[in-house]
Motif scaffolding. Structure first.
Motif: not given
Length: 202
Positions: A51-54, A76-80, A120-122, A127-128
């Motif tokens: 996932l690239w930036g949102g 995955a990193q726990p990033n939003d 699946a969404a950022g 954040k990527t």
């Protein structure tokens, strides 16, 4: 357009602008799949993506009303992040968003046969995130010995006192017993791993 602005009239700042265009082949093997129309076909198993930036990644699956599905994000990193499942009308049937952990697993008994979508969404444009999408379709033979028995017409006949079974994500299990006029029954749930259960006799 890209704008670089100095927000202080009192400071001079030198900088280097780094610009990189990420084309679909550089993204992940499923891109472009950023909406329902472009959803990438998905089979069971583990699938690596990014996932690239949102960005949002959409995947398409086929399943039957007798199936349940389990979807999880791993590595995955726990990033939003957000993980959601939609029906063929693009209506959400189960989902989860988190800011400080990785969402999932999501488990859902499917209400009808047809096409479903996994998203699946950022949720942060800053954040990527690389991730592994784990998708599993639970068919009746993988469920328990009594499935499919999700309604009155498919209720399974009980012939023994203790019956081991499993409920997948909001599923209902129906059973039938044969009694004579002077018989009564006592029904109880044992060894259950959840408190979110209901037990009824009709």
């Amino acid at each position: 357009y890209i704008e670089v602005e100095g927000t202080s009239g009192q400071k001079n700042t030198e900088y280097t602008l780094d610009y990189d265009k990420i084309t679909p082949p550089e993204n992940d093997p499923f891109a472009p799949n950023s909406n329902f129309t472009d959803a990438a076909p998905l089979g069971e198993g583990f699938h690596d993506a990014k996932l690239w930036g949102g960005e949002s990644d959409f995947f398409e699956i086929q399943a039957n009303t007798t199936d349940a599905i389990q979807v999880n994000l791993e590595n995955a990193q726990p990033n939003d992040l957000a993980l959601r499942v939609y029906n063929s009308d693009q209506e959400e049937i189960v989902g989860q968003s988190t800011c400080c952990s990785v969402p999932g697993p999501l488990t859902k008994k499917l209400p009808e046969t047809g096409t479903y979508y996994i998203k699946a969404a950022g949720t942060s444009t800053q954040k990527t995130t690389e991730y592994t999408l784990d998708y599993d379709k639970i068919t009746p033979t993988e469920n328990d010995p009594f499935a499919p028995n999700s309604n009155f017409s498919s209720a399974s006949l009980l012939t023994q006192r203790f019956t081991d079974a499993k409920l997948w994500g909001g599923e209902s299990d129906f059973y039938r017993v044969v009694l004579t006029a002077n018989e009564t029954i006592e029904v109880n749930l044992e060894n259950a791993q959840s408190n979110d259960l209901a037990l009824r006799v009709y």
